[in-house]
Design an enzyme around this catalytic site. Structure first.
Site, mmCIF file in Angstrom:
data_model
loop_
_atom_site.group_PDB
_atom_site.id
_atom_site.type_symbol
_atom_site.label_atom_id
_atom_site.label_comp_id
_atom_site.label_asym_id
_atom_site.label_seq_id
_atom_site.Cartn_x
_atom_site.Cartn_y
_atom_site.Cartn_z
ATOM 1 N N ARG A 74 -6.864 3.065 -15.152
ATOM 2 C CA ARG A 74 -6.815 3.838 -13.905
ATOM 3 C C ARG A 74 -7.531 5.194 -13.995
ATOM 4 O O ARG A 74 -8.278 5.544 -13.085
ATOM 5 C CB ARG A 74 -5.372 4.007 -13.416
ATOM 6 C CG ARG A 74 -4.666 2.665 -13.167
ATOM 7 C CD ARG A 74 -3.383 2.799 -12.369
ATOM 8 N NE ARG A 74 -3.675 3.104 -10.981
ATOM 9 C CZ ARG A 74 -3.600 4.287 -10.454
ATOM 10 N NH1 ARG A 74 -3.181 5.310 -11.174
ATOM 11 N NH2 ARG A 74 -3.923 4.480 -9.206
ATOM 12 N N CYS B 204 -15.600 2.874 -27.366
ATOM 13 C CA CYS B 204 -16.911 3.528 -27.421
ATOM 14 C C CYS B 204 -17.505 3.714 -26.027
ATOM 15 O O CYS B 204 -18.502 3.075 -25.669
ATOM 16 C CB CYS B 204 -17.840 2.699 -28.292
ATOM 17 S SG CYS B 204 -17.104 2.415 -29.893
ATOM 18 N N GLU B 205 -16.874 4.519 -25.235
ATOM 19 C CA GLU B 205 -17.335 4.841 -23.883
ATOM 20 C C GLU B 205 -16.871 6.262 -23.589
ATOM 21 O O GLU B 205 -15.704 6.586 -23.855
ATOM 22 C CB GLU B 205 -16.651 3.947 -22.824
ATOM 23 C CG GLU B 205 -16.828 2.480 -23.004
ATOM 24 C CD GLU B 205 -17.826 1.872 -22.028
ATOM 25 O OE1 GLU B 205 -18.372 2.594 -21.172
ATOM 26 O OE2 GLU B 205 -18.038 0.658 -22.157
ATOM 27 N N GLU C 228 4.411 -6.449 1.545
ATOM 28 C CA GLU C 228 3.788 -6.758 0.250
ATOM 29 C C GLU C 228 3.705 -5.535 -0.665
ATOM 30 O O GLU C 228 2.618 -5.186 -1.146
ATOM 31 C CB GLU C 228 2.370 -7.301 0.464
ATOM 32 C CG GLU C 228 2.275 -8.544 1.321
ATOM 33 C CD GLU C 228 0.822 -8.942 1.616
ATOM 34 O OE1 GLU C 228 -0.112 -8.191 1.264
ATOM 35 O OE2 GLU C 228 0.637 -10.014 2.213
ATOM 36 N N GLY D 243 0.759 -1.237 0.000
ATOM 37 C CA GLY D 243 0.000 0.000 0.000
ATOM 38 C C GLY D 243 0.790 1.289 0.000
ATOM 39 O O GLY D 243 0.204 2.373 -0.093
ATOM 40 N N TYR E 173 -0.604 -1.720 -12.100
ATOM 41 C CA TYR E 173 -2.028 -1.769 -12.403
ATOM 42 C C TYR E 173 -2.317 -1.188 -13.790
ATOM 43 O O TYR E 173 -3.339 -0.554 -14.022
ATOM 44 C CB TYR E 173 -2.844 -1.070 -11.308
ATOM 45 C CG TYR E 173 -2.519 -1.615 -9.934
ATOM 46 C CD1 TYR E 173 -2.929 -2.880 -9.561
ATOM 47 C CD2 TYR E 173 -1.736 -0.884 -9.026
ATOM 48 C CE1 TYR E 173 -2.589 -3.401 -8.316
ATOM 49 C CE2 TYR E 173 -1.394 -1.401 -7.786
ATOM 50 C CZ TYR E 173 -1.827 -2.663 -7.431
ATOM 51 O OH TYR E 173 -1.493 -3.177 -6.212
HETATM 52 N N1 LLP Z 1 -1.372 -6.751 -0.412
HETATM 53 C C1 LLP Z 1 -2.696 -6.895 -0.555
HETATM 54 C C2 LLP Z 1 -3.419 -7.851 0.301
HETATM 55 C C3 LLP Z 1 -3.387 -6.129 -1.505
HETATM 56 O O1 LLP Z 1 -4.697 -6.262 -1.636
HETATM 57 C C4 LLP Z 1 -2.669 -5.208 -2.328
HETATM 58 C C5 LLP Z 1 -3.347 -4.399 -3.329
HETATM 59 C C6 LLP Z 1 -1.277 -5.112 -2.143
HETATM 60 C C7 LLP Z 1 -0.659 -5.886 -1.173
HETATM 61 C C8 LLP Z 1 -0.420 -4.204 -2.957
HETATM 62 O O2 LLP Z 1 -0.761 -2.859 -2.769
HETATM 63 P P1 LLP Z 1 0.192 -1.719 -3.374
HETATM 64 O O3 LLP Z 1 1.490 -1.785 -2.649
HETATM 65 O O4 LLP Z 1 0.345 -1.974 -4.835
HETATM 66 O O5 LLP Z 1 -0.558 -0.462 -3.123
HETATM 67 N N2 LLP Z 1 -5.910 -1.158 -8.944
HETATM 68 C C9 LLP Z 1 -5.677 -0.136 -7.941
HETATM 69 C C10 LLP Z 1 -4.947 -0.672 -6.744
HETATM 70 C C11 LLP Z 1 -5.612 -1.881 -6.124
HETATM 71 C C12 LLP Z 1 -4.828 -2.462 -4.980
HETATM 72 C C13 LLP Z 1 -5.349 -3.791 -4.600
HETATM 73 N N3 LLP Z 1 -4.614 -4.450 -3.553
HETATM 74 C C14 LLP Z 1 -4.924 1.029 -8.588
HETATM 75 O O6 LLP Z 1 -4.675 0.971 -9.798
HETATM 76 O O7 LLP Z 1 -4.637 2.021 -7.930
#
Ligand code: LLP
Length: 422
Positions: free
Chosen positions: A320, A351-352, A281, A244, A380
């Site tokens: 995004r 087409c959106e 993570e 995150g 992403y």
């Molecule tokens: N761990 C878990 C359990 C997660 O659900 C996620 C992301 C991560 C780690 C990794 O998070 P990061 O470090 O990448 O923020 N599609 C969205 C983001 C969705 C995140 C989903 N879970 C975007 O494009 O901003």
């Protein structure tokens, strides 16, 4: 430009680690994702160094960018993986071999029996269990397989983090995790199953979080639970602090090293002298700024007083902006001398009305055939892409120290139809 990016101008030409993006577009066509291997590995190294004082494993969140070449590279650097499906398990094994399973954690609220079976057979490190029914199913599957599954409950700490509502997860209003207040009971139940071994606690509060305090607050609550669980007799060795950590998408200074150092300090302060193996993570932080999506201007068009630049990439390639109103910087691949600026919407061919990359953005004037780079698209981007409108997804190039390498060729129409039965 934001200096945390590997994309810089050499004279009038945008490059990725010294490689001209125009030449890549020429050779591989557009839309094209281009990634810097050096930046991805530098970000992973930053994380590893920041947590060096503490036993830890970086379990890269595969969903951010699941290209085999990138997974292989991160595995070679010692990373493990956070997976959320049987498909991601198959990917990490394909990229890094079966031994990598010992560094894999499996998250997600909807694990199926076949996915559990595959993860048990592979011998993954830890299942992050998100509900009681899931716990019961895992106990049954592990018993059937004659295995003992190491588990962590993903607790929901009820901590609020400022981010887009779609990517915030740590409040009790969200579908994720088990309320931290009920966790002790559920651990007690888990311990009654001979096929389960409570070995960790995990927490993840959301994505694109730039303030480190919510992470520290969530970890502190998690550690208080670890102390209770140990007193209850559980051998808790792992604390999974989730992912995150956010990046800067705007055209502002961003110092990745400082950001990760602050994050590490916040987490390690919360940890104090507690002996646990920390699992981390990160997804976006490792790959987000390493990637750009190259696209070519197809047409320019004026409707009333609105000016549109229609490009050959679309929402199916990078969703995004459409899905989260996310801001991505967009820059010309070749700078023109004294180009006037104009306010435009950058849109794709789908087409959106939601098919846009930027609205009312001031950019140097473009002409048909010009190339644009949509920045910070490494996380992403392709992993959230689709074949909507029967469009072929972009190809991908990884710029390595030995030069650029195609890591995903463009699909063909035949491949798209192959599973269909007319
Ligand atoms: N761990 C878990 C359990 C997660 O659900 C996620 C992301 C991560 C780690 C990794 O998070 P990061 O470090 O990448 O923020 N599609 C969205 C983001 C969705 C995140 C989903 N879970 C975007 O494009 O901003």
């Amino acid at each position: 430009m934001n200096s945390a990016r590997p994309f810089t101008y050499s004279g009038t030409n945008l490059t990725c680690d010294g490689v001209s993006l125009s030449s890549l577009a020429e050779e591989f066509g557009t839309p094209l994702y281009v990634y810097s291997a050096a930046q991805i590995s530098a970000r992973a190294a930053l994380f590893q160094q920041a947590f060096a004082a503490h036993a830890h494993t970086i379990c890269y969140a595969v969903k951010a960018n699941s290209s085999l070449a990138i997974l292989k590279m991160l595995a070679a650097q010692g990373c493990g993986f956070d997976i959320v499906s049987g498909g991601e398990l198959a990917r990490v094994i394909a990229a890094a071999g079966p031994e990598v399973a010992g560094r894999v954690v499996f998250s997600g609220v909807g694990k199926t029996a076949p996915e559990m079976d595959a993860a048990l057979a592979a011998g993954i490190l830890l299942f992050n269990v998100e509900s009681e029914p899931e716990l019961e199913l895992l106990a049954a599957r592990a018993q059937l397989a004659g295995k003992k599954a190491r588990i962590a409950l993903r607790v929901n700490p009820d901590v609020s983090a400022e981010t887009h509502p779609y990517i915030s997860t740590g409040l009790s209003a969200h579908k994720f995790g088990i309320s931290i207040k009920l966790a002790r009971q559920v651990y007690a139940r888990a311990a009654q199953h001979a096929s389960l071994e409570p070995a960790g606690v995990s927490v993840h509060i959301g994505s694109q979080i730039r303030q480190v305090e919510p992470f520290a607050e969530a970890l502190a609550k998690t550690l208080a639970l670890v102390t209770e669980l140990r007193a209850d007799g559980h051998n808790i060795r792992y604390v999974d602090a989730g992912g995150g950590l956010g990046i800067e998408y705007a055209d502002k200074p961003f110092d990745a090293a400082t950001q990760v150092a602050q994050y590490a300090t916040a987490l390690q302060t919360a940890l104090g002298t507690m002996q646990v193996h920390l699992l981390l993570e990160p997804g976006r932080f490792l790959v987000g700024q390493a990637g750009a999506l190259l696209t070519r201007v197809l047409y320019r068009k004026q409707n009333g007083d609105k000016r549109f630049v229609i490009v050959d990439a679309a929402m199916n390639d990078l969703i995004r902006p459409a899905l989260y109103q996310a801001h991505h910087e967009i820059v010309p691949v070749v700078l023109r001398d004294n180009a006037a600026t104009e306010e435009v919407d950058i849109v794709g061919p789908v087409c959106e009305s939601g098919d846009f990359f930027a609205r009312a953005r001031t950019l140097p004037q473009t002409e048909d055939g010009d190339l644009l780079a949509i920045l910070d698209a490494g996380a992403y981007g392709l992993s959230l892409s689709s074949n909507y409108n029967t469009r072929l997804r972009p190809a991908e190039v990884l710029v390595e120290s030995t030069g650029p390498r195609l890591i995903r060729r463009r699909e063909t129409y035949e491949e798209l139809f192959a599973p269909e039965i007319p």
